[in-house]
Design an enzyme around this catalytic site. Structure first.
Site, short mmCIF file in Angstrom:
data_model
loop_
_atom_site.label_atom_id
_atom_site.label_comp_id
_atom_site.label_asym_id
_atom_site.label_seq_id
_atom_site.Cartn_x
_atom_site.Cartn_y
_atom_site.Cartn_z
N ASN A 111 0.85 -1.20 0.00
CA ASN A 111 0.00 0.00 0.00
C ASN A 111 0.88 1.24 0.00
O ASN A 111 2.11 1.14 0.00
CB ASN A 111 -0.96 -0.02 1.20
CG ASN A 111 -0.20 -0.16 2.51
OD1 ASN A 111 0.62 0.68 2.86
ND2 ASN A 111 -0.45 -1.24 3.24
N LYS B 57 9.83 -16.70 -10.53
CA LYS B 57 9.09 -15.58 -11.14
C LYS B 57 7.99 -16.13 -12.06
O LYS B 57 8.26 -17.03 -12.87
CB LYS B 57 10.08 -14.73 -11.94
CG LYS B 57 9.47 -13.50 -12.53
CD LYS B 57 10.49 -12.72 -13.35
CE LYS B 57 9.79 -11.62 -14.13
NZ LYS B 57 10.63 -11.07 -15.19
N LYS C 142 -13.36 -0.13 15.79
CA LYS C 142 -12.02 -0.74 15.84
C LYS C 142 -11.49 -0.71 17.27
O LYS C 142 -10.84 -1.65 17.72
CB LYS C 142 -11.05 -0.02 14.90
CG LYS C 142 -11.27 -0.41 13.45
CD LYS C 142 -10.33 0.33 12.50
CE LYS C 142 -10.78 0.09 11.06
NZ LYS C 142 -10.09 0.88 10.08
#
Ligand code: CTP
Length: 401
Positions: A207, A286, A338
């Site tokens: 991210n 890969k 949360k």
């Protein structure tokens, strides 16, 4: 912290005197007024003019050669907010430890009442000499802050302790002198940055977290006297000085390190943007493209452990646990959920995806939600300031409990 402060920089005669020039520039850049006192030996290594031009002040090199006043060393001592002596030779250390005042610097030091940082720098054998070590101990007992020299190759071709630390490090420790030490001795565990979940050896899911907020929290906590461990995902930031940094890549590795280090911690602050999912299968070779432009390929994902929830379940009564809630909408509702679900004492909610706040930005707009139901909304501010606000609140609660 140094803005508009008066800092006296004492420079002694050592080969590292040239590093004091860079230190002076850093202190000036921070907005402080700098006054330089040089010993006669220092003048053999660096010219007075360099310090005069860069400090934009007269340089004091002797007790009786001042144009305006013969008591300048007394004025400078009383007006100093801090004194840093870099490099500090065996000579000035010996004089200060034994109350000898026979030149401008040692005489001024007799009258100083501010914070003082001494940066010894000399040949290794000199530094390890029992008399020098004894004098350093005395100075420490007298309340002076001694910055340990670095080790490495020295100008005299020996290798060992005695190098003057990098000016950036000296500057950072000087700034630290000005912070309150309300977290002195508290063990603080911080997580920061993103995690990377491997798809194959060259690709990953991650991210936009830059780690700036978590690093700012770790740095601020260390400056306030905390003993800080930072578990960090991959970021391009320099490790905060004085902080023990443990580098990890994946959420699983972060979970292992946080759980391993949490028992000792008094305060745990989880700032990291943990990837919620990881590829169910990670390829050890890969993945090659098949050249078919119309065929789609999919990656199956598995949910990662919620580290903060795991910590919340294990935490003891004496431990303070804080987490972050990065939301794009409904901040209050999601943050409170949360806090409940993860058993937190504080959740710092921030709206991401708006200009100047959240991932990658240098500033953040946050709101605090405490366990006792109180909230505190902060305006947009520098992440370093946000970090100190978080610690102000935690410190008030931890210390009063
Ligand atoms: N967190 C964690 N482990 C995870 C996910 C999040 O420890 N697997 C922590 C983060 O470090 C942060 C807090 O939980 O302190 C909230 O993270 P956030 O990404 O805002 O929320 P999530 O719990 O992941 O929930 P959602 O993605 O649904 O908003």
């Amino acid at each position: 912290m140094l803005k508009d402060k008066t800092i006296v920089l004492g420079v002694c005669g050592g080969i590292a005197a040239y590093k004091a020039v860079e230190l002076l520039r850093l202190i000036k850049k921070a907005g402080a007024n700098v006054r330089v006192v040089m010993t006669q030996s220092a003048l053999e290594f660096v010219g007075e003019t360099t310090f005069r031009v860069l400090s934009e002040n007269d340089v004091c090199t002797g007790l009786f050669n001042s144009k305006e006043s013969s008591v300048r060393h007394i004025e400078w001592a009383s007006e100093a907010d801090a004194v840093v002596i870099a490099p500090a030779t065996a000579n000035i250390i010996g004089k200060m430890a034994n109350g000898i005042a026979d030149d401008a610097l040692s005489t001024m030091m007799m009258a100083v009442t501010s914070k003082v940082m001494i940066c010894p720098s000399m040949n290794t054998y000199m530094y390890e000499n029992r008399a020098v070590q004894r004098n350093i101990d005395i100075l420490e007992q007298d309340g002076f802050f001694i910055l340990e020299p670095g080790t490495g190759e020295l100008a005299c071709k020996t290798s060992g302790a005695g190098r003057l630390p990098d000016p950036v490090l000296i500057f950072d420790r000087l700034v630290k002198l000005f912070y309150p030490k309300d977290l002195k001795g508290k063990k603080i565990l911080v997580s920061a940055g993103p995690t990377r979940e491997a798809i194959d050896p060259v690709r990953y899911i991650s991210n936009h977290s830059s780690g700036k907020m978590g690093y700012a929290v770790a740095e601020a906590a260390e400056k306030r006297g905390g003993v800080v461990t930072l578990v960090s995902g991959p970021v391009s930031l320099s490790p905060p000085i004085g902080v023990d940094v443990i580098k990890i890549e994946s959420a699983k590795q972060m979970a292992d390190e946080i759980i391993k280090n949490m028992d000792d911690a008094d305060i745990i602050i989880k700032v990291a943007a943990v990837a919620d999912y990881r590829p169910s299968a990670s390829h050890d070779k890969k993945i090659k493209k098949n050249g078919n432009l119309t065929a789609s390929i999919s990656i199956e994902l598995t949910e990662n452990p919620d580290i903060l929830k795991m910590v919340g379940e294990r935490k003891k009564e004496r431990q303070f646990l804080a987490g972050f809630a990065a939301e794009t909408q409904n901040l209050d509702v999601y943050a409170l959920k949360k806090m409940e679900k993860k058993n937190l004492d504080l959740i710092v909610g921030n709206i991401v995806g708006v200009k100047g706040s959240g991932f990658e930005a240098d500033t953040n707009k946050v709101k605090f939600f405490f366990r006792d139901g109180t909230t505190h909304d902060l305006p947009l501010m520098d992440k370093a300031k946000v970090a100190h606000k978080i610690l102000d609140h935690i410190s008030a609660r931890v210390i009063s409990s």
